[in-house]
Each structure stands twice: as C-alpha cells, then as structure tokens.
Write a protein that holds these residues in place. Structure first.
Motif, PDB file in Angstrom:
ATOM      1  N   SER A 268       2.940   4.443  -0.750  1.00 24.69           N
ATOM      2  CA  SER A 268       2.833   5.408  -1.825  1.00 24.69           C
ATOM      3  C   SER A 268       3.725   5.007  -2.982  1.00 24.69           C
ATOM      4  O   SER A 268       4.902   4.762  -2.807  1.00 24.69           O
ATOM      5  CB  SER A 268       3.242   6.786  -1.299  1.00 24.69           C
ATOM      6  OG  SER A 268       3.472   7.664  -2.364  1.00 24.69           O
ATOM      7  N   ALA A 269       3.163   4.961  -4.167  1.00 28.17           N
ATOM      8  CA  ALA A 269       3.921   4.485  -5.311  1.00 28.17           C
ATOM      9  C   ALA A 269       5.077   5.398  -5.632  1.00 28.17           C
ATOM     10  O   ALA A 269       6.032   4.995  -6.260  1.00 28.17           O
ATOM     11  CB  ALA A 269       3.002   4.357  -6.514  1.00 28.17           C
TER      12      ALA A 269
ATOM     13  N   ALA B 148       0.818  -1.210   0.000  1.00 28.76           N
ATOM     14  CA  ALA B 148       0.000   0.000   0.000  1.00 28.76           C
ATOM     15  C   ALA B 148       0.846   1.253   0.000  1.00 28.76           C
ATOM     16  O   ALA B 148       0.332   2.344  -0.015  1.00 28.76           O
ATOM     17  CB  ALA B 148      -0.925   0.008   1.222  1.00 28.76           C
TER      18      ALA B 148
ATOM     19  N   GLU C 293       0.345   7.153 -12.359  1.00 25.27           N
ATOM     20  CA  GLU C 293       1.123   7.651 -11.223  1.00 25.27           C
ATOM     21  C   GLU C 293       1.567   9.098 -11.423  1.00 25.27           C
ATOM     22  O   GLU C 293       1.734   9.853 -10.472  1.00 25.27           O
ATOM     23  CB  GLU C 293       2.336   6.738 -11.031  1.00 25.27           C
ATOM     24  CG  GLU C 293       3.260   7.117  -9.908  1.00 25.27           C
ATOM     25  CD  GLU C 293       2.647   6.919  -8.542  1.00 25.27           C
ATOM     26  OE1 GLU C 293       1.648   6.178  -8.441  1.00 25.27           O
ATOM     27  OE2 GLU C 293       3.143   7.511  -7.576  1.00 25.27           O
TER      28      GLU C 293
ATOM     29  N   ASP D  21       0.615   6.000 -17.696  1.00 31.24           N
ATOM     30  CA  ASP D  21       1.097   5.901 -16.317  1.00 31.24           C
ATOM     31  C   ASP D  21       0.296   6.854 -15.428  1.00 31.24           C
ATOM     32  O   ASP D  21       0.567   8.055 -15.369  1.00 31.24           O
ATOM     33  CB  ASP D  21       2.589   6.242 -16.262  1.00 31.24           C
ATOM     34  CG  ASP D  21       3.185   5.948 -14.889  1.00 31.24           C
ATOM     35  OD1 ASP D  21       4.428   5.992 -14.775  1.00 31.24           O
ATOM     36  OD2 ASP D  21       2.418   5.683 -13.945  1.00 31.24           O
TER      37      ASP D  21
ATOM     38  N   LEU E 127      -6.434   9.993 -10.691  1.00 30.67           N
ATOM     39  CA  LEU E 127      -5.581   8.886 -10.258  1.00 30.67           C
ATOM     40  C   LEU E 127      -6.333   7.949  -9.333  1.00 30.67           C
ATOM     41  O   LEU E 127      -6.292   6.715  -9.491  1.00 30.67           O
ATOM     42  CB  LEU E 127      -4.338   9.443  -9.545  1.00 30.67           C
ATOM     43  CG  LEU E 127      -3.458   8.426  -8.804  1.00 30.67           C
ATOM     44  CD1 LEU E 127      -2.922   7.353  -9.739  1.00 30.67           C
ATOM     45  CD2 LEU E 127      -2.297   9.136  -8.101  1.00 30.67           C
ATOM     46  N   LEU E 128      -7.053   8.505  -8.380  1.00 29.68           N
ATOM     47  CA  LEU E 128      -7.721   7.668  -7.385  1.00 29.68           C
ATOM     48  C   LEU E 128      -8.894   6.896  -7.990  1.00 29.68           C
ATOM     49  O   LEU E 128      -9.289   5.857  -7.456  1.00 29.68           O
ATOM     50  CB  LEU E 128      -8.188   8.531  -6.207  1.00 29.68           C
ATOM     51  CG  LEU E 128      -7.037   8.975  -5.300  1.00 29.68           C
ATOM     52  CD1 LEU E 128      -7.429  10.162  -4.429  1.00 29.68           C
ATOM     53  CD2 LEU E 128      -6.565   7.816  -4.423  1.00 29.68           C
TER      54      LEU E 128
ATOM     55  N   LYS F  89      -8.605   5.287 -10.585  1.00 24.89           N
ATOM     56  CA  LYS F  89      -7.967   4.047 -11.065  1.00 24.89           C
ATOM     57  C   LYS F  89      -7.294   3.292  -9.921  1.00 24.89           C
ATOM     58  O   LYS F  89      -7.177   2.073  -9.954  1.00 24.89           O
ATOM     59  CB  LYS F  89      -6.910   4.384 -12.108  1.00 24.89           C
ATOM     60  CG  LYS F  89      -7.465   5.017 -13.374  1.00 24.89           C
ATOM     61  CD  LYS F  89      -6.339   5.479 -14.297  1.00 24.89           C
ATOM     62  CE  LYS F  89      -6.884   6.331 -15.419  1.00 24.89           C
ATOM     63  NZ  LYS F  89      -5.851   7.128 -16.080  1.00 24.89           N
ATOM     64  N   ARG F  90      -6.808   4.036  -8.943  1.00 28.07           N
ATOM     65  CA  ARG F  90      -6.051   3.399  -7.855  1.00 28.07           C
ATOM     66  C   ARG F  90      -6.524   3.994  -6.530  1.00 28.07           C
ATOM     67  O   ARG F  90      -5.925   4.926  -5.994  1.00 28.07           O
ATOM     68  CB  ARG F  90      -4.565   3.636  -8.064  1.00 28.07           C
ATOM     69  CG  ARG F  90      -4.041   2.938  -9.316  1.00 28.07           C
ATOM     70  CD  ARG F  90      -2.615   3.297  -9.621  1.00 28.07           C
ATOM     71  NE  ARG F  90      -1.766   3.017  -8.479  1.00 28.07           N
ATOM     72  CZ  ARG F  90      -0.483   3.332  -8.430  1.00 28.07           C
ATOM     73  NH1 ARG F  90       0.090   3.923  -9.458  1.00 28.07           N
ATOM     74  NH2 ARG F  90       0.241   3.071  -7.367  1.00 28.07           N
ATOM     75  N   LYS F  91      -7.608   3.434  -6.031  1.00 32.65           N
ATOM     76  CA  LYS F  91      -8.272   4.062  -4.885  1.00 32.65           C
ATOM     77  C   LYS F  91      -7.488   3.932  -3.589  1.00 32.65           C
ATOM     78  O   LYS F  91      -7.790   4.605  -2.616  1.00 32.65           O
ATOM     79  CB  LYS F  91      -9.685   3.488  -4.719  1.00 32.65           C
ATOM     80  CG  LYS F  91      -9.758   2.016  -4.424  1.00 32.65           C
ATOM     81  CD  LYS F  91     -11.236   1.609  -4.274  1.00 32.65           C
ATOM     82  CE  LYS F  91     -11.413   0.114  -4.220  1.00 32.65           C
ATOM     83  NZ  LYS F  91     -10.784  -0.563  -3.104  1.00 32.65           N
ATOM     84  N   ASP F  92      -6.478   3.034  -3.574  1.00 37.01           N
ATOM     85  CA  ASP F  92      -5.720   2.844  -2.336  1.00 37.01           C
ATOM     86  C   ASP F  92      -4.377   3.571  -2.355  1.00 37.01           C
ATOM     87  O   ASP F  92      -3.487   3.234  -1.589  1.00 37.01           O
ATOM     88  CB  ASP F  92      -5.469   1.353  -2.097  1.00 37.01           C
ATOM     89  CG  ASP F  92      -6.756   0.610  -1.793  1.00 37.01           C
ATOM     90  OD1 ASP F  92      -6.773  -0.619  -1.884  1.00 37.01           O
ATOM     91  OD2 ASP F  92      -7.762   1.285  -1.475  1.00 37.01           O
ATOM     92  N   HIS F  93      -4.231   4.538  -3.219  1.00 34.69           N
ATOM     93  CA  HIS F  93      -2.964   5.253  -3.319  1.00 34.69           C
ATOM     94  C   HIS F  93      -2.874   6.222  -2.144  1.00 34.69           C
ATOM     95  O   HIS F  93      -3.503   7.293  -2.132  1.00 34.69           O
ATOM     96  CB  HIS F  93      -2.909   6.001  -4.653  1.00 34.69           C
ATOM     97  CG  HIS F  93      -1.558   6.530  -4.996  1.00 34.69           C
ATOM     98  ND1 HIS F  93      -0.922   7.504  -4.246  1.00 34.69           N
ATOM     99  CD2 HIS F  93      -0.721   6.239  -6.025  1.00 34.69           C
ATOM    100  CE1 HIS F  93       0.245   7.775  -4.802  1.00 34.69           C
ATOM    101  NE2 HIS F  93       0.396   7.024  -5.879  1.00 34.69           N
TER     102      HIS F  93
END
Lengths: 533, 290
Positions: free
Chosen positions: B15-16, B13, B87, B85, B112-113, B115-119
């Motif tokens: 942060s990318a 989880a 990110e 991307d 972004l969220l 697509k990636r709600k757990d960022h």
C-alpha cells in the motif's frame, strides 16, 4: 594468465564474503530453531551445529543464493545446548566457538527455571539503550537468558532496515546469537511494515510462527502468534496494524488459542498498553482503548497471568486486577483481586488458586516502554501499584508455580519487584520453591506468611529436610536465618536453605521438602512436593 | 522460508500509504498524544503552508483521533496543492468510509484504482465500502484481487471475502475461497471455524463435521471440539450420535487433571454439555412414549 586472473577474482570474492548482520535466532521450539544472518554478498547457506563446541558434526543447508539467510535446524533434542556456525557450503563465516550457541526449549509442560528479558521501546540506538542493556547483562551475569521479548518500537524512528541494524543488530549482537528473540510490532516499526500484507522491514527481518509451529494455534500470520516454552504460554498480539475488533480474526484466534492452552502460565504481550498514564493515555487513544475493551475480556476469561506492553516511555505496574475495561475513572477496589504490592517482603505475593489457566483470578499489567527513553506523563493510573519515569527493562524468573518479576533500571538498581504464585491460596502459610546455587546444590526458598489476623511472635524455622517421595533418602538443610522474630498479619518472611551434596540430583526429579516452625504458643509443620530444577 | 524475491515483489505492491508515511517528514522520536502531535504539525504547516505532505500527515492524525471533518479538510487541501497525486484519493476514500460515507469512498477509490489497479490499500477499502453498500459481489471481487496481489494475505481477507460471497448466496465459492486460504496459509483456525459456520448454516452437517474432525485430530484439548460435534449433530436431528459426542466430551473432561478440570472454562463447558445431553435424553424419552 586468464586462469590466474580467474583464480584471483574467485579468491577475492571468497575473501569478500562476510556476515553483515547476526547471526540471530528465531522461532525456537523444543526440537527446532531458525538461524538467520545476512551476508554482504549473495551465497548459499549452511549452519553447522553440534552439542560440543569443537564438534559441529551436523549441518543444514539452503542452496538458494541470497544475502538474507534463514536456515531451520530441526530434529533437535529438547532442553539441549547446541553450538553452531554459519556460512556457506564452502566456508564458515561466523561462529564455531563457545559464544555461538543456543539452548532448545524444554518439552511442553515441563517446568524449568526460565529467565525472560523484556525490552520495550528500546529502539533509540543510543547510550540510554546501551545503559539498559548493560545493566541487565551485569545483573544476569553467567545465567543464560532463556528467551527475550521486544514490545515494539524496536527501531526508531521509522523501523527502516538501517535503523534496525543500529538499534537491534548492532546493539544486542551477543544476545541475538544465543537466545531466541520474540518481537511485536510497534507503531514506529509499522511505518516501514504492514501487517495486512506481512511485508516491510519488520516482516523481512523476523521469522515468526504462523502455523502453531512453536505451540499454540495456527494464526496464519506473523502479525500475531503464540508459543510455548516449558510450562509458559506466550501470546503476541498486533495492537497497531491488525483489526482489533472483538469479532475480527485476531480476537477469534485469541479465543481459540486460549481454549487450547494447557500451560501453567499465560503471558500476553503487544505494543499499546491497555492501562497507562505515561506519555500515552489509555483513556483517549484508540488502539489502547480497543485492546482493553476487546482483548482483555478474552484474556482474563482465559486465565492470563501477566500482560506486557510498551508505547508509553515509562514503567507502570498494576496490582493484581480483573474485569476493568472502561475509563480510568471507573476503576475501583472491586477490580483489585489483590491491592497489595505483590512482594513477599511486603504485603505478600499475588496468589492465584488454580494450578493452570484460571479464569478471572487476576492478572498483572505492566508497561515496560522505557528501555530507550523516558517521556514522563501523569503516571497516575489508578490500576497501577507503581509508576516510574525511569529507564530500564523487566526480568522474569519463572520457576514452576512461582513467577518473580523485576524492573531493573539503567544503573542496575531493582526499582520494582513482584511475585505471582499459582496453585495456592492466600491462606497457605508456607510455600517452597527450589533453585540451585553456583555449585548446583539445591536451595529451597521458603516463604512463611502469617495468614492470621494477629501478629505471630518468635517465629523460627527449626527443621528443614528434603527427601525422595518415599522418604528413604533425605538430606537436612540449614535455614538462614533461623529466627524470624515477629511476623505480622499478611506479612511474608523468606528463609533460604541449602541442601549440601545435592548437586547430583537430576533436574525434573520429584521430591518432598518438610518445614517445621516454632513460635510463641505452638509449632507448625508442612510438607510440600517439589520438582528439582 | 519465504523467498526474498517474492518479498521484494510484495514491497512493490505494498500500500502506497506506507511509503508515503515513510516519506513524510518526521520529527525525531515523535511522541506525545495525538493532540500534541497535531499541534506540532500545525506549527510546521505555518512554516511550510504549501507542503502537501504536512496536510496529509495532519489529516492522518485527525483520522486517528476520529475527527473525520478535519481529516477530510486536510486531505482536500493536500489535493489542491498536488492535484496530480492520485494517492491522496486513497486517504480521502478511507476517511470517507470511516466517517460513514461508503458511496463517497467508492467514488474516490474508483478514481484511484482506474490509474493504479494494484493499489492494495484502495482495493481493501473499496471492498469494505462495497460490502457496506450491499454490493457484495463487487466486494468479493476486490478481495480476490487483494489476495492475488499479496504473497502472504492476512486471514481476514479470506474471511471477509467469504462473508461477501455468502451474502450473495455463492456458498460453494465462499467455501472454496476459505479452503484456498487454508491451503495457502495453513490450517488457520479462524478460517476453519468460519467454514464450519457456513456449512452448518447451509445444513451441510456432514461437511461441517468432517472439518471439525480435522481440527479435533490436531487439537491438544479435544473436549470443546467433541462438544461442538454434539451440537452440530443435535442440530442435524441425529440425536443418538449427538449423545455419544457429548458423552465423549464429558469423558475427556473427566480425564483432565484436577487443575484443568476445575477451571471455570471447563466447568462451564461441562455444565453446558451435561445440559445438552439432558435435553437430548428428554427428547429421546418423549419419542419413546409416543
């Protein structure tokens, strides 16, 4: 046949269990220590320990099957040596010998001669780091290191697990297993870790106090923490990955931690130095500026004595200074509480009047980021007394009201030193500090300072006596040298006096030391109360 | 002791941006000031003009230097080179917020969220942007998501969430959130102090005093907390109790060893406590005269 096969497999599996990392010591307190190690295969955990090497009669277990072991030993006695081994409930994998031991911290507030080793930016895993390490090992010899600090960038280039293995665990295995390491996060460590989530390699590797377990106030995070060792309170801040703003949680915690602090000494450390003109410039870089502007006012109001940082790959050490939070161009003589060298053999030790946290009495700021590499720079910050582009590490020796600091280079030469005295004023002419020689006899180091405005000729120490508080028992010592010649204004001369037959005097014993001086035109006598180390 | 399975989950989880930073090509022992590092990366870009990671790296250096315009330009170039991307929206969103453009930050981070709600990084940044836009309810929801995702959230997130909830007058939720943090992280002084501040702000003096009593019980030095108790009681108009608290604080100060008592901090506390006590005595005397 299948039973034999099972037995062979089990035997092979047992033989295959090895310690791949450590053991290493974390979060040491007067009554507890965390022992950590890594194994190549997952096992349960057991630490066996005891106060004599052949008799590890106690043990602590963790039944979780893992490769990353962390076992807390609690219910220990303060200031006590414990030998230990690590392994499983079925087998010892390492230790159980004279090389695996630790010494618990003394009770809070108890003066104890304390040696601290400080490394900054040591994570190069190369011959430079080895040379710095070996220079310290040669220096300290058999004298145990009570604790050690890493000031960040502990493993280059990205603080990955394998980089930590090379730069920390393979570099300092003997120190890791006998002295508690207290680290801080550097920007390179931060490439594989995140303080806001307390995750990543740095946070996986270290077990640091979050709830004031080692003294200090609960921070709720391992990113910044504090601990107390005897009469020294250490504060670690996160200058890289935690909000550095004045109203943020870290600075709020810092205020409360300092308000709760009763220790004689306060030492703060983090990665990004508030003053530097090395390979980084504290006039232009955000982290450095914010720590200077936001942390220093709090620390100085809270009576900090020494601030340590790395990041610049050099050694830079300030005067005794206070109240400078702006650019280097605004630093002035008004910020110098003592513009001397801090050396008793020079212009005199830095003296702070309060025997405890004394707000705004000055602090020494040191950049010690050259434990793995040097990177030059202008090295001309006006706050600094000395700036060196040399590999090395710092050593602190704290003995009750006296702190002696050295910068030891990679060849073992002491390139800088300074002394800070607490509970004294610059006008006190005689200061006494006790230590012990190799035979455990008491040795008094007597510093005699000329606090007058003219030279004092033919100074000689004529009489030195150590006694109980009521004077009923005493022993006289022989000062070396006796004759000090002329002592100039502001100059300090040092005399060492051994008291024979005192090896049996226990530690923590209060007594008196009387010093009589003669000089052209008069005599002087002073008696001071001391505590035996 | 934390379990390492929980830590592994936390790593996933994470942060990318951290992973991306780890993946970025790094010169060995990169150092020197930011300007030199920007020059070095620019040289690399000249050699590899189509490498989006290099633009991200330089953009981060510009951001660290406070040069928002150049940072955004580099992030946009990275986005053009690698449009898939998601990110990169995090980088753009974060620099937008730091550049004083919270609306733009929210738009980018929403994308972004989606697509990636757990960022976690995006959630935190969006929460802060929403707070700046006075969208405090939404900000609090983002902080709640962050706290739920992390095994060891920083105390800051609990405080920021509480601030957002106070801003929309969800006082009970703010206090419950702080208590949740105290339960999970331990008796963290910053959470406790903010809770006291909220209670006092709502004139819930008994609740504030109960929290303060817990701190006082644990503290090595009590004088400051006793003086704080006096201040809260004085605000509550409970003058007799306030006087007693101030007197107790002064008694603690009197009992300190000389070297502690003579520090400026304690001297100032003593002076302010005596002044507060004197004011209360005057008020009491005036009431008696009426």
């Amino acid at each position: 046949m299948s039973a034999v096969f099972v037995l062979l497999v089990a035997s092979f599996a047992a033989q295959a269990q090895t310690v791949a990392r450590g053991p290493y010591l974390q979060t040491g307190t007067p009554t507890s220590t965390v022992v950590r190690w890594r194994t190549n295969t997952a096992t349960n955990s057991r630490v066996r320990y005891g106060t004599s090497v052949g008799s590890l009669v106690s043990f602590a277990d963790d039944s979780a099957v893992t490769t990353e072991h962390a076992v807390t030993l609690s219910g220990l006695n303060p200031n006590t040596t414990y030998f230990y081994s690590v392994g499983t409930t079925a087998a010892t994998l390492a230790g159980g010998d004279a090389n695996h031991f630790f010494v618990t911290a003394p009770p809070p507030g108890t003066p104890k001669p304390t040696r601290v080793w400080i490394l900054g930016d040591s994570g190069t895993a190369d011959d430079n780091a080895r040379a710095v390490r070996d220079a310290y090992f040669n220096f300290t010899g058999a004298r145990h290191t009570d604790l050690w600090l890493m000031l960040g960038d502990n493993a280059y280039n990205d603080g990955t697990d394998s980089e930590y293995q090379a730069a920390v665990f393979d570099m300092y295995p003997t120190m890791l297993r006998k002295s508690v390491l207290w680290p801080t996060l550097g920007n390179h460590d931060g490439r594989s870790a995140a303080s806001q989530t307390q995750s990543g390699v740095y946070y996986n590797i270290f077990t640091l106090p979050r709830l004031g377990e080692a003294g200090g106030v609960a921070s709720g995070t391992e990113a910044y923490y504090s601990f107390t060792y005897g009469n020294i309170h250490f504060i670690c801040l996160d200058s890289f990955d935690t909000d550095r703003s004045a109203e943020g949680a870290m600075m709020s915690w810092l205020r409360e931690d300092l308000a709760n602090n009763t220790a004689l000494w306060t030492i703060a450390f983090w990665h990004h130095p508030p003053y530097t003109k090395g390979s980084h410039d504290s006039d232009t870089e955000t982290e450095l500026i914010e720590m200077r502007q936001n942390a220093l006012p709090i620390l100085e109001a809270g009576g900090v004595d020494l601030v340590l940082a790395g990041h610049s790959h050099s050694y830079e050490r300030s005067f005794l200074i206070d109240g400078h939070y702006g650019l280097s161009s605004t630093f002035s003589a008004a910020n110098k509480k003592d513009g001397g060298d801090g050396r008793e053999t020079g212009t005199g030790a830095y003296a702070k009047p309060t025997f405890g946290p004394g707000p705004r009495e000055g602090a020494v700021y040191a950049v010690a980021g050259s434990s793995g590499q040097i990177s030059s720079g202008a090295l001309d910050h006006p706050a600094m007394f000395i700036s060196l582009d040399r590999l090395g590490s710092m050593v602190l020796d704290v003995n009750n009201e006296r702190l002696d600091a050295k910068f030891l280079d990679n060849t073992g030469v002491t390139r800088d030193s300074f002394t800070v005295l607490k509970g004294t004023t610059p006008t006190d002419p005689v200061r006494v500090a006790l230590s012990r020689d190799a035979s455990r006899n008491l040795v008094a180091t007597i510093n005699i300072r000329n606090t007058l405005s003219s030279p004092v000729p033919n100074v000689a120490v004529t009489f030195v006596r150590a006694s109980t508080l009521d004077g009923t028992a005493f022993v006289d010592g022989v000062p070396v040298p006796q004759s000090l010649g002329t002592v100039n204004p502001g100059q300090t001369r040092t005399v060492a006096v051994t008291f024979p037959g005192t090896s049996g005097v226990p530690s923590g014993f209060s007594g008196l030391v009387r010093v009589d001086l003669s000089y052209t035109g008069g005599t002087f006598s002073d008696t001071q109360q001391v505590v035996t180390p | 002791m934390r379990t390492f399975s929980a830590l592994r989950a936390a790593l996933l989880a994470l942060s990318a941006s951290v992973w991306l930073a780890v993946g970025l090509p790094q010169p060995a022992a990169a150092h020197g000031d930011i300007h030199e590092r920007i020059v070095k990366v620019t040289r690399q870009i000249k050699r590899e003009p189509k490498n989006p990671l290099l633009y991200l790296k330089r953009g981060e250096l510009h951001r660290a230097h406070g040069d928002w315009g150049r940072a955004m330009a580099d992030f946009k170039r990275a986005a053009r080179l690698k449009p898939a991307d998601a990110e990169i929206d995090f980088y753009r969103g974060r620099v937008s917020l730091e550049a004083g453009r919270p609306e733009a930050a929210v738009r980018l981070l929403d994308r972004l969220l989606a697509k990636r709600k757990d960022h976690v990084g995006a959630l935190v940044t969006r929460a802060r942007a929403r707070a700046q836009l006075n969208q405090h309810q939404a900000a609090a929801e983002d902080y709640t998501s962050v706290i739920a995702l992390l095994p060891a959230p920083a105390p800051d997130y609990y405080i920021e969430r509480a601030r957002a909830l106070v801003a929309v007058r969800r006082i009970e939720d703010a206090l419950a959130g702080l208590d949740q943090g105290i339960l999970r992280l331990g008796p963290v002084i910053t959470l406790e102090l903010f809770a006291i501040e909220v209670e006092v702000g709502e004139k819930r003096y008994d609740d504030a005093l109960a929290r303060l009593e817990r701190i006082t019980t644990r503290a090595a030095r009590r004088e400051k907390w006793l003086a704080s108790r006096g201040e809260i009681l004085a605000r509550a108009g409970r003058n007799a109790e306030a006087q007693a608290a101030f007197a107790a604080a002064l008694k603690e100060i009197d009992a300190l060893p000389p070297h502690s008592r003579q520090t400026r901090m304690v001297s100032e506390l003593e002076a302010s406590t005596r002044a507060a006590l004197a004011r209360l005595t005057t008020v009491t005397d005036e009431k008696k005269l009426q």
